[in-house]
Design an enzyme around this catalytic site. Structure first.
Site, PDB file in Angstrom:
ATOM      1  N   SER A 235      40.459  60.039  26.602  1.00 49.79           N
ATOM      2  CA  SER A 235      41.357  59.223  26.329  1.00 49.79           C
ATOM      3  C   SER A 235      42.529  58.568  27.322  1.00 49.79           C
ATOM      4  O   SER A 235      43.274  58.082  27.407  1.00 49.79           O
ATOM      5  CB  SER A 235      42.322  60.359  25.573  1.00 49.79           C
TER       6      SER A 235
ATOM      7  N   SER B 157      41.977  57.220  23.062  1.00 52.54           N
ATOM      8  CA  SER B 157      42.729  56.944  22.836  1.00 52.54           C
ATOM      9  C   SER B 157      44.884  56.724  23.178  1.00 52.54           C
ATOM     10  O   SER B 157      45.285  56.089  22.277  1.00 52.54           O
ATOM     11  CB  SER B 157      43.331  58.468  21.819  1.00 52.54           C
TER      12      SER B 157
ATOM     13  N   LYS C 217      53.210  59.178  25.566  1.00 55.94           N
ATOM     14  CA  LYS C 217      52.640  58.849  24.794  1.00 55.94           C
ATOM     15  C   LYS C 217      52.834  59.187  23.340  1.00 55.94           C
ATOM     16  O   LYS C 217      53.427  60.414  23.870  1.00 55.94           O
ATOM     17  CB  LYS C 217      51.128  59.655  25.053  1.00 55.94           C
TER      18      LYS C 217
END
Lengths: 99, 480
Positions: free
Chosen positions: B178, B154, B79
């Site tokens: 997330s 997210s 990420k």
């Protein structure tokens, strides 16, 4: 809780955030809606409840300590590499003191 | 080899019988990612050089007769809030569009030491703020299962990449759900470890008392293996836990007969939907496996979202203060004075969601409001944590839905921030209490959209959580 445009501008100032007039208007509505929602916390009696600032679990008091050993730091060049403006080993910002 | 179907085990096996080398695998994974990524926008950057260098190290180790690391040759996505030295790391923000970190996050160092091959950086909501990955400055991610829908957020890019096959496993971060929510939306496994289990050194901070790094994978065993690699004390992060890291694989097959499962009644109220039906089927599977299932109460649940959005925004407003046009970010060209420079840089650089949270956080911390909001929320947080402590003394694990609904359409919830926040109801309590949580695929809706079942356990009881999820998966999960 009623939020005014003046309050939004004051908070944006505290946060160093430039907002357009349109953003201010939207923020008044959205902050008011969200703050009204979070007011539901007042339904709960929390007298005598300790505030929880961190996740707590049983652990040794010194668990967060590390050995005091030297290590090579990042260095000025690497530290400045992403700065939009630097010079003479420093970050450069607009002038704050008038001669 | 079909990279989109690989697991860590199949990579290990392929390398062991010389079906392919790590470099051959990396080359094919990079080709596949290059060809397929455009469909989803899951990866912001494909890092070929770094991947091939890592793969060459793995091959050299194998040639020298060294035992391969637990992730040897495995293509990984990371990420984009997790720093990769020398590889652009943007946090999904215009402000960091050209940020090239001078060092690696500890989790990145550990996964490469274990032989992992970083294929690319995964798209995400700006500074990890959002539930749909629509807040990325570099365009939204599309759900590989249904391209007109969001992948969740997210960590939407990490989940989509694993589901699409451009990586075998991925790292995400979780502050309010997330990791688990995008895992459920994309039909993969996602794990939020115990707070402190994985070092956050090199994670761009959102809300420090809530942030976690954790794994995504196509099955429970791979997620357990990846967590085993990245978990553990790190002198560079004083909040990382000193507790020894158990072997997460050794108990996977220990069975679940007799385990006590609690169903928090507050999480099932008003869940009359396809999601509710699928979770009910999942619970039946656990019952058939010999788990003792009972209802339990977590009375403070209805206050969790209000509590979370005070604490998370307050911490975010402090953490995001560093993005000011001096050290890391681009700088607004229109800046006369220092103060104007800060304001303009931040005003032009942050997207709408970040601005909203910075404003809320600054408001709740400002003079006169601190006690009423922040301190009050911290007290409520304690009540939420105590709920879990009580419940998890009576049962071994809790089982709940991950999200009230499956993946929604792009744009569907953008207009109403509060509604987007309310969709986090089942995941945020875990972060507030700091306990571990996992999302495991639990069937699909009539439209073919994946639904995830959440398993929550006591602090550091990841072994039990993995055991339960693995048994569920091995039993075939839920059809559909």
């Amino acid at each position: 809780m009623k939020i005014t445009e003046q309050e939004v501008r004051y908070v944006a100032d505290l946060a160093n955030l430039k907002l357009s007039d349109e953003e201010v208007g939207r923020m008044v509505r959205e902050m008011e809606e969200i703050l009204n929602y979070v007011d539901k916390l007042n339904e709960l009696d929390t007298s005598g409840v300790e505030p929880m600032a961190q996740v707590l679990f049983e652990t040794d008091e010194q668990a967060g300590w590390r050995e005091d050993v030297e290590h090579v730091p990042l260095g000025t060049e690497a530290g400045l590499a992403n700065a939009p403006l630097s010079g003479a080993g420093y970050f450069k910002v607009p002038r704050v003191i008038e001669r | 080899m079909q990279v989109e179907n690989l697991t860590i085990d199949s990579v290990r096996e392929g390398l062991a019988r010389r079906a392919f080398s790590a470099v051959e695998l990396a080359t094919e994974a990079l080709r596949f990612a290059g060809a397929e990524n455009g469909k989803t926008n899951a990866l912001l950057e494909i890092c070929g050089e770094r991947a091939l260098a890592a793969a060459r190290r793995v091959d050299a180790g194998i040639a020298a007769g060294e035992p391969p690391g637990p992730l040897a040759g495995v293509p990984v996505a990371v990420k984009d809030v997790i720093l990769t030295g020398g590889v652009r790391t943007t946090a999904g923000s215009r402000l960091l569009a050209n940020y090239n970190p001078p060092y690696d996050a500890t989790a990145v160092i550990r996964l490469e030491q274990a032989g992992g091959v970083i294929i690319g950086k995964a798209n995400c909501d700006e500074f990890a703020m959002g539930s749909s990955t629509e807040n990325s400055a570099f365009g939204p991610v599309r759900n590989p299962v249904a391209l007109d829908r969001v992948p969740g957020g997210s960590s939407g890019g990490s989940a989509a990449s694993v589901a699409q096959g451009t990586s075998v496993v991925a790292l995400g971060s979780d502050t309010g759900g997330s990791i688990r929510q995008p895992a459920s939306f994309c039909g993969v496994v996602g794990v939020t470890p115990t707070y402190g289990r994985v070092s956050r050194y090199g994670l761009i901070a959102f809300a420090s008392s809530l942030d976690h790094i954790g794994p995504f994978a196509r099955n429970v065993k791979d997620a357990a293996r990846l967590l085993g690699v990245i978990a553990g004390r790190d002198p560079a992060d004083s909040t990382s836990a000193a507790a020894p890291v158990p072997d997460y694989l050794s108990q996977l097959d220990a069975g679940v007969s007799g385990l006590r499962i609690g169903l928090p009644v507050e999480y099932f109220k008003g869940l009359a939907s396809e999601t509710g039906d699928l979770i009910a089927k999942g619970i039946e599977v656990l019952g058939r496996l010999g788990c003792k299932v009972r209802e339990i109460s977590l009375p403070a649940t209805e206050y969790a979202i209000a509590c979370y959005y005070i604490i998370a925004t307050a911490e975010a407003s402090s953490n995001l203060a560093r993005f000011d046009g001096v050290r890391y970010t681009c700088r607004s060209p229109e800046s006369g004075t220092l103060s104007e420079m800060y304001r303009n840089t931040r005003g032009e650089g942050f997207g709408a969601e970040c601005k909203r949270r910075i404003m809320l956080g600054t408001y709740v911390l400002s003079a006169g409001y601190y006690d009423a909001y922040y301190l009050k929320a911290q007290r409520v947080r304690h009540l939420i944590a105590q709920d879990f402590q009580r419940a998890l003394a009576e049962v071994d694990a809790l089982v709940t839905p991950v999200s009230p609904f499956p993946a929604f359409k792009l744009g569907e919830k953008l207009a109403d921030p509060l509604e987007m926040y309310l969709s986090d109801i089942y995941t945020i309590t875990c972060d507030l209490a700091g306990i571990p949580g996992l999302s495991v695929p639990c069937g699909r809706t009539a439209q073919g959209l994946p639904v995830g079942m959440q398993i929550l356990a006591k602090h550091f009881d990841e072994p039990l959580m993995f055991r339960l999820a693995h048994a569920f998966e091995q039993a075939g999960g839920v059809e559909g």
